[in-house]
Design an enzyme around this catalytic site. Structure first.
Site, mmCIF file in Angstrom:
data_model
loop_
_atom_site.group_PDB
_atom_site.id
_atom_site.type_symbol
_atom_site.label_atom_id
_atom_site.label_comp_id
_atom_site.label_asym_id
_atom_site.label_seq_id
_atom_site.Cartn_x
_atom_site.Cartn_y
_atom_site.Cartn_z
ATOM 1 C CG ASN A 253 -0.457 0.025 2.433
ATOM 2 O OD1 ASN A 253 0.707 -0.582 2.774
ATOM 3 N ND2 ASN A 253 -0.945 0.563 3.434
ATOM 4 C CE LYS B 259 7.831 -10.897 0.656
ATOM 5 N NZ LYS B 259 7.025 -10.542 -0.580
ATOM 6 C CB CYS C 157 -2.040 0.804 8.591
ATOM 7 S SG CYS C 157 -0.604 1.996 8.555
#
Ligand SMILES: NC(=O)C1=CN([C@@H]2O[C@H](COP(=O)(O)OP(=O)(O)OC[C@H]3O[C@@H](n4cnc5c(N)ncnc54)[C@H](OP(=O)(O)O)[C@@H]3O)[C@@H](O)[C@H]2O)C=CC1
Ligand SMILES: O=C(O)CCC(=O)C(=O)O
Length: 478
Positions: A149, A172, A281
């Site tokens: 996001n 990653k 979030c």
């Protein structure tokens, strides 16, 4: 179609297994092919990082500063082009994509400065003729696992402090958004980052992510993503005695009191709830509104929400881009369906076709809800907000705090007394007064309480808590 490889020990390495990165605004648009690594690729990346560690940990502050400063400068110079890539792979509007790229640039520049400002403490011992020195050292090799996001800002705000404080990195990025992380890798390499100091391994969390977390050569793991994956990583790191930092979900409340300035409250909630397609979030998903302002607030917010233009992320007129992929869209639509059972009324929330093969959804407002409903307890991560009516400030505060999460909490009020009280009693890591719950500065701590976060804070000078370890030395000078 351009192929993108992993960066290990300063070399671009193909692990085959090229996966298409597709544009959620129009899935017929393939952005590129990205080579997905596996556990063996992680072994190679960790070995490269361990080999590079002694020299990078001992590098001068100037050397670390220069790499980070040049990376930040390049990101800023290329913000338009990288922002476009970001919007194509994640679905944020172009303005949001460019803004996020600038934020990544600022993060690198901030930590370039921090590399120069590291200091220790010298203090007398409680015993005679002894000096005590307290210094900070790098943690070692740090594994960074990032979500889709904020595909450039989050990799930036984990990588920049890791490197500033002398650690080596294996990153990653999320399966859905490897492109922006690949750009960071390219720019770091062009900026003189020594071989092996920063390594990129793209691939799935279940293979590459697991291999990073369990690898004995990785000393610490910083993760942002879902609460379930975070919990799993924390348990593994606890068992392996690795330092761990988790940023997870939120169910962030925005309290709107009777004395709020209505335009400020509506624009703050519109932004916090629906912008970035609600995929933050820090999004305001619970709007807790006191009785006196409730009807006027809901009427104006619904009017402005219905006027938001949903569309292709690259169209300059678009205010709300697509949802990131079909799985997230289906999850959002399932929550809208649940809201039809739980809430008194649902406005919007339907799937939109817009004549393109994209994952478009109309923003949704759930009216007449209560805090015990599932729509108000679980993180939806889409363009959806609930209205919860409260009798007054004390009830609104209690509802705001009645959640398993504790990331961000906001209040709209013109009362200094209420704002002051809320700042003290809100059970959240970040509190906003007359501002959206989402959209934070890059130079101050970021993080929450309860199920939202675990471990030391990210960002700003507080990042040193995670990316360094403290040493206390005693010297007898007698
Ligand atoms: N707090 C936040 O900022 C975010 C919250 N979320 C929440 O999570 C939900 C699901 O999104 P999703 O992307 O699946 O989130 P995940 O938590 O699954 O993914 C976040 C990152 O963790 C990786 N990962 C997944 N499993 C493991 C594992 N076992 N070990 C190590 N790494 C792993 C992912 O890899 P992979 O590439 O395979 O996805 C990705 O890079 C969303 O609907 C939202 O509610 C999601 C993103 C960000
Ligand atoms: O609200 C912000 O600015 C940051 C949000 C964020 O980091 C997230 O959603 O993961």
């Amino acid at each position: 179609m351009k192929k993108h490889d992993n960066l290990i020990a300063g070399q671009w390495v193909s692990h085959g297994n090229y996966q298409e990165n597709r544009n959620p605004s129009d899935i017929s648009d393939v952005i590129g092919l990205y080579s997905y690594g596996d556990a063996a690729a992680v072994d190679d990346a960790v070995a490269a990082a361990r080999e590079a560690l002694p020299a990078w940990a001992a590098a001068t502050p100037q050397a670390r500063h220069d790499v980070l400063e040049k990376t930040g400068r390049t990101l800023a110079e290329r913000a338009e082009e990288i922002g476009r890539l970001l919007s194509r792979e994640e679905g944020k509007t172009l303005a949001e994509g460019i803004g996020e790229t600038m934020r990544a640039a600022q993060v690198f520049k901030f930590f370039a400065g921090e590399a120069l400002r590291q200091a220790g403490e010298l203090t007398p011992s409680v015993r005679p003729e002894i000096d005590v020195e307290i210094t900070r050292e790098p943690v070692g090799v740090v594994g960074l696992i990032t979500p889709w996001n904020f595909p450039i800002a989050i990799p930036a705000w984990k990588t920049a402090p890791a490197l500033a404080y002398g650690n080596c990195v294996v990153l990653k990025p999320a399966d859905l958004t490897p492109g922006c992380a690949h750009v960071i890798a390219e720019i770091l390499q062009e900026s003189g980052c020594p071989d092996g100091v920063f390594n990129l391994v793209m691939g799935r969390g279940s293979t590459v992510g697991e291999a990073i977390v369990t690898h004995p050569g990785v000393d610490a793991v910083s993760f942002t993503g879902s609460a379930a994956t975070g919990q799993h990583i924390a348990e593994t790191c606890g068992r392996l005695r690795k330092k761990v930092q988790l940023e997870m979900g939120g169910k962030n409340p925005m309290v709107v009191l009777d004395d709020a300035d209505l335009p400020t409250a509506v624009s703050g909630c519109l932004n916090g709830t629906f912008f970035s397609t609600g995929q933050r979030c820090t999004a305001s998903s619970r709007l807790i509104v006191t009785e006196g302002i409730h009807d006027a607030f809901v009427e104006e917010l619904a009017k402005q929400m219905l006027a938001l233009k949903v569309g292709d992320a690259l169209d300059p007129a678009t205010q709300i881009g697509p949802v990131v992929d079909g799985k997230q869209l289906q999850s959002n639509l399932d929550y809208v369906e649940l809201a039809r059972q739980e809430a008194h009324e649902v406005i919007g929330g339907e799937r939109l076709s817009l004549g393109k093969q994209g994952f478009y959804q109309a923003p949704a407002l759930f009216l007449g809800t209560s805090n015990d409903m599932r729509i108000n307890r679980e993180e939806i991560f889409g363009p959806c907000g609930s209205i919860i009516k409260a009798s007054g400030y004390e009830e609104a505060l209690a509802v705001a705090n009645d959640t398993e999460f504790g990331l961000s909490a906001g209040i709209c009020t013109t009362s200094l007394k209420a704002a002051r009280d809320f700042r003290r009693r809100a059970e959240a890591g970040m509190v906003m007064v007359n501002l959206p719950t989402a959209g934070v500065d890059y130079h101050v701590p970021f993080g929450g309480r309860k199920a939202s976060s675990f471990g030391p804070r990210e960002q700003g000078r507080y990042a040193a808590e995670f990316y360094t370890t403290v040493k206390t030395s005693y010297v007898f000078a007698g």
